[in-house]
Enzyme design. Structure first.
Site, PDB file in Angstrom:
ATOM      1  N   THR A 182       7.570 -13.934   9.601  1.00 36.71           N
ATOM      2  CA  THR A 182       6.264 -13.297   9.445  1.00 36.71           C
ATOM      3  C   THR A 182       5.493 -14.026   8.356  1.00 36.71           C
ATOM      4  O   THR A 182       6.063 -14.392   7.324  1.00 36.71           O
ATOM      5  CB  THR A 182       6.429 -11.796   9.104  1.00 36.71           C
ATOM      6  OG1 THR A 182       5.146 -11.229   8.900  1.00 36.71           O
ATOM      7  CG2 THR A 182       7.276 -11.566   7.867  1.00 36.71           C
ATOM      8  N   GLU A 327       9.225  -6.660  10.221  1.00 32.65           N
ATOM      9  CA  GLU A 327      10.432  -6.183   9.544  1.00 32.65           C
ATOM     10  C   GLU A 327      11.025  -4.940  10.208  1.00 32.65           C
ATOM     11  O   GLU A 327      12.094  -4.474   9.818  1.00 32.65           O
ATOM     12  CB  GLU A 327      10.113  -5.842   8.067  1.00 32.65           C
ATOM     13  CG  GLU A 327       9.728  -7.026   7.196  1.00 32.65           C
ATOM     14  CD  GLU A 327       8.230  -7.348   7.255  1.00 32.65           C
ATOM     15  OE1 GLU A 327       7.557  -6.906   8.211  1.00 32.65           O
ATOM     16  OE2 GLU A 327       7.748  -8.040   6.336  1.00 32.65           O
ATOM     17  N   LYS A 435      -9.586  -0.315  -6.437  1.00 38.23           N
ATOM     18  CA  LYS A 435      -9.438   0.622  -7.556  1.00 38.23           C
ATOM     19  C   LYS A 435     -10.752   0.686  -8.324  1.00 38.23           C
ATOM     20  O   LYS A 435     -11.096  -0.240  -9.038  1.00 38.23           O
ATOM     21  CB  LYS A 435      -8.304   0.172  -8.485  1.00 38.23           C
ATOM     22  CG  LYS A 435      -6.932   0.520  -7.948  1.00 38.23           C
ATOM     23  CD  LYS A 435      -5.988  -0.661  -7.998  1.00 38.23           C
ATOM     24  CE  LYS A 435      -4.890  -0.517  -6.954  1.00 38.23           C
ATOM     25  NZ  LYS A 435      -4.377  -1.811  -6.473  1.00 38.23           N
ATOM     26  N   TRP A 440      -8.851   5.526  -6.068  1.00 45.69           N
ATOM     27  CA  TRP A 440      -8.635   4.574  -5.000  1.00 45.69           C
ATOM     28  C   TRP A 440      -9.691   4.716  -3.907  1.00 45.69           C
ATOM     29  O   TRP A 440     -10.041   5.814  -3.496  1.00 45.69           O
ATOM     30  CB  TRP A 440      -7.255   4.805  -4.361  1.00 45.69           C
ATOM     31  CG  TRP A 440      -6.114   4.250  -5.151  1.00 45.69           C
ATOM     32  CD1 TRP A 440      -6.187   3.566  -6.332  1.00 45.69           C
ATOM     33  CD2 TRP A 440      -4.729   4.326  -4.812  1.00 45.69           C
ATOM     34  NE1 TRP A 440      -4.936   3.203  -6.750  1.00 45.69           N
ATOM     35  CE2 TRP A 440      -4.011   3.660  -5.840  1.00 45.69           C
ATOM     36  CE3 TRP A 440      -4.011   4.876  -3.759  1.00 45.69           C
ATOM     37  CZ2 TRP A 440      -2.620   3.542  -5.839  1.00 45.69           C
ATOM     38  CZ3 TRP A 440      -2.634   4.764  -3.751  1.00 45.69           C
ATOM     39  CH2 TRP A 440      -1.946   4.098  -4.781  1.00 45.69           C
TER      40      TRP A 440
END
Lengths: 540, 540
Positions: A182, A327, A435, A440
């Site tokens: 990946t 994954e 941020k 956030w």
């Protein structure tokens, strides 16, 4: 007690040989359309296993492929792990440097190469340190001219094989069966090794009534490449369950996809949002019968709400949002309404369907924010952590393992919310979260909102450094051809204002011709961020 | 590589707690109807695990149950293996001698007993050598009077438990999770031990689109008892997938089954042919809405063609024939038409559906006749051999293991044919096959043919010794009430003549009031054979 019988990839094809010998794989290669049934694929795979054996491939050796989606690629899917070796699918869209790196890093002994990809390998052949043989997958009677040596023709070498060669059965199911690299944000690609056990369990998961429900009665067309997380594992599951498979082959176009769906009555197909945007445009221009489709699986990155809406409401094609990664073999979540959610309004249903869904049975998840595990309230954000038998425990011989695999959990780097139903929504990549003033901001949520604007073809939101707020969002947008020069920054901001808190609104909107993307069609935010910073002449 | 995460029974309920906390189990007990959701079942099961811990139950200890199908029984399904112990479900229909044998042989430490079964245990308590505590599952506030000691009330003891007790996770998935004894033709019942791995993989198999396709949207009513091969594993699969479960409770009648199906909109139900014969009679007499049913699973013994036809054609209820055994967890095959078989005539389809189906993904089969593996031509007969992760490798501490488990294969004792599609049909038990003049006659095929005669309620065919032919078939039949004394031997033989070779025809037809059956409703052929031989004053 119960018998100790390992779960093996070879047993998948053996099951198809015995119970679905007449079912077909329809496969487009460079020169022609092939129809081979599982009986024949079984025989050809057995021949191929004996050929690999003759070529000196031993247990655990890596067999590389550089190929599109077709039946020969499917045969290697079973032949390599079927005789104890490891299938290494190589992403042909990577840079030559990265391809050299991963072939050498995986120590591939043989490479199976599509004819049109030969030139790529010819150019880099002197850098390959472990490859001992090349096999070209061609329909032609003669070998193409090439400086690769030794070079074999797939069909010719198959004639020398033994059609009764047996699948390996006395192996540990935790042994490697496949691997895939990946791309990393920085540095070389990272390798993930798939086990026999993981692939078999993942195939069960794909067959469950509440996930992809892959069935003998399906006609499956994997659009996601076989070199990308095993085409999401669908070739394994489809073979096991006797599903007809339609392989769209090299360099397909949206037109070919639409034609194949109509012609072969495809019922289920899988790919990334970019593919479905392309198909959508194609079927809105042409006159296609898409009525056979019972499921379009969409993953790789978040699908815009407008795309889901167009498929579901306008074209009556069921569209399933899924989530996974290289994954994770890859299926992690899939979005389906629960029975009692059928009572929701059309709008609420669509909103729910646009989330990434609930965890498939067999995995565990945990979502961790700044203060430990978050509440499942649909609002709190945290990083998604995963655990389970088809979740990687490491990157192959790579020191970056320790960043992503901590305390027995895979840290996905994806920031999500989880609602009361356990449905996750990908909010951002940890590194792409903005941020601002101690709070956030999700770049993805703003992107999704912008992309519902009729003028917008695509949009990406990135952060720029800000002295007062630490970071601030900037929107980068590409307009549809017909809206060029007809929409300005204020139009976009006006469109966003009712949907977000004031401090979430981008400080600027940049109009672009194109947003940089990875080889698998995901936004390359790192590169975009550099472009935006250059635009403002900013430095880190 | 992939993570090493064991497949555990506890993780099944944990998944339901997290993703389906609001979905319900509707459970009929002696005194009332309960509705408990998976959130509550999770908490109660955790309490129960801590109670078992307090009672001194350790890893690997056996926890016995003598109970009908209800939510408390379901909780023990998860609590015992969930805390490392072994769930031992005891067939309450066995003789007291056999119940004593298996409780002592399994060395059960605790027994969970339904209130109406208490008297049975009170009578045999002095023979139980390992039991240290009894728990009665009652709705009443007070304990019933009993000579069992110590005797606890399930609900009361639960209040002392810890609702945050954790499921065991660091165990080998091959460790025992459950066990069940199967009656033997001669001698004591034989124990089969189920592993965590086997139960989890079997649950995947039940969820596949092409097997039972158990889904969150289903409402499942297991009629097969929870004391019989874990109600065919459906409680595990249904819990994992968030399915609503309807437990019919103690001493249910066909009427209650029909009412529950209508009232709770049951979509899938599972049981033996005798149950479905009873339900069929009930729905033909009453006025019930059965339209919610999408699948009636039938196994345990072969369903007569007439039964399948009545469900499918007359009542439009999809009926799935399946095959399995206590030794196989139990799902082995399930009968579903392949996509291309949809083109068959209605009659051919029915015939195909009446076979037991193809092997579920994850198992291996082999059919061995007198000359090795038979041809898959629908005619050759052989014994079915099985291999796979949910097939037993032995009988628990029992020397009869060596008869049934040979060279890594379970010898089922069932004689089958296999057609070109890989579909098996159970032809007979190896020991019930009739050997006449050097050829085999299938008693089951003749039985099935006789049972399609309108006058016949049930029929069984057994062999008697014959000097000339070695063995000859005798038909034993029970007539429907209205046909008594109106049908004779010649009528039956006349009916059979067009269907069989002359030498297959029974030498005699005996009219009986009843055919002896086992506790789970299968014909007791051994006993019947003795009766028939006595009738003719024959000796072995």
């Amino acid at each position: 007690m119960m018998m100790q019988v390992p779960l093996t990839v070879g047993s998948i094809l053996e099951h198809a040989e015995k119970f679905f010998p007449k079912k077909e794989v329809i496969s487009q290669t460079h020169d022609k359309l092939h129809r081979v049934n599982y009986g024949e694929i079984g025989q050809r795979t057995r021949r191929l296993m004996s050929v690999l054996h003759e070529l000196g491939i031993q247990n655990g050796d890596r067999v590389g492929t550089l190929a599109w989606n077709h039946h020969r690629h499917l045969e290697i899917y079973f032949a390599a792990p079927g005789m104890g070796a490891v299938l290494h699918t190589i992403n042909i869209r990577l840079s030559p440097e990265h391809i050299i790196y991963i072939i050498n890093h995986a120590e591939d002994k043989v490479l199976f190469i599509d004819e049109d990809i030969l030139p790529l390998i010819e150019k880099i052949k002197d850098h390959l340190t472990t490859v001992e043989a090349f096999v070209v997958m061609t329909d032609k009677a003669e070998l193409p001219e090439s400086n690769l040596t030794p070079l074999y023709s797939y069909e010719e070498i198959l004639t020398t094989g033994d059609p009764t060669y047996e699948f390996i059965s006395d192996i540990d199911e935790n042994e490697p069966a496949g691997m895939c690299y990946t791309s990393a944000t920085t540095g070389n690609p990272k390798g993930v090794v798939y086990s026999h056990r993981g692939i078999v369990l993942h195939s069960y998961a794909l067959g469950l009534a509440d996930t992809a429900a892959i069935s003998e009665s399906d006609v499956s067309m994997p659009v996601v490449p076989q070199f990308h997380v095993n085409a999401w594992g669908t070739p394994f599951a489809c073979t096991w369950f006797g599903t007809t498979q339609v392989m769209p082959g090299p360099r397909f176009t949206p037109k070919r996809l639409a034609e194949f769906i109509e012609k072969y009555k495809v019922t289920i197909t899988a790919g990334v949002p970019t593919i479905w945007l392309g198909l959508l445009r194609e079927i809105e221009q042409g006159d296609y019968d898409m009525s056979s489709l019972r499921a379009v699986l969409c993953g790789g990155s978040a699908a815009p709400l407008g795309l889901i809406k167009a498929f579901e409401e306008k074209h009556k094609i069921p569209f399933y949002h899924a989530y996974g990664a290289t994954e994770t073999t890859p299926l992690v979540t899939l979005s389906r309404l629960k029975s009692y959610q059928q009572d929701l309004s059309a709008e609420e249903k669509l909103k729910e369907r646009a989330r990434q869904g609930i965890l498939v049975p067999g995995l565990e998840m945990k979502v961790v924010g700044d203060n430990g595990e978050i509440e499942w309230n649909g609002k709190d954000m945290g990083e998604l952590l995963l655990r389970g038998p088809w979740i990687a425990s490491e990157y192959y011989k790579d020191e970056r393992t320790e960043q992503a695999f901590v305390d027995g959990w895979f840290h996905t780097g994806d920031v999500v919310t989880v609602d009361e139903e356990g449905t996750i929504q990908i909010v951002d990549r940890t590194k792409d979260l903005i941020k601002s003033g101690g709070e956030w901001i999700s770049s993805v949520e703003i992107e999704n909102a912008i992309m519902t604007h009729e003028a917008i073809f695509e949009a990406s939101v990135v952060a720029i450094p800000d002295e007062e707020w630490q970071e601030r969002p900037i929107a980068c947008v590409v307009l549809h051809e017909e809206f060029k020069d007809k929409v300005n920054k204020e139009d976009i901001l006006e469109f966003l204002r009712p949907q977000f808190a004031k401090w979430w609104l981008p400080d600027d909107v940049l109009f672009m011709e194109e947003i940089p993307k990875t080889s698998v069609g995901k936004f390359l935010k790192r590169q975009l961020r550099e472009q935006v910073k250059a635009h403002y002449s900013l430095q880190d």
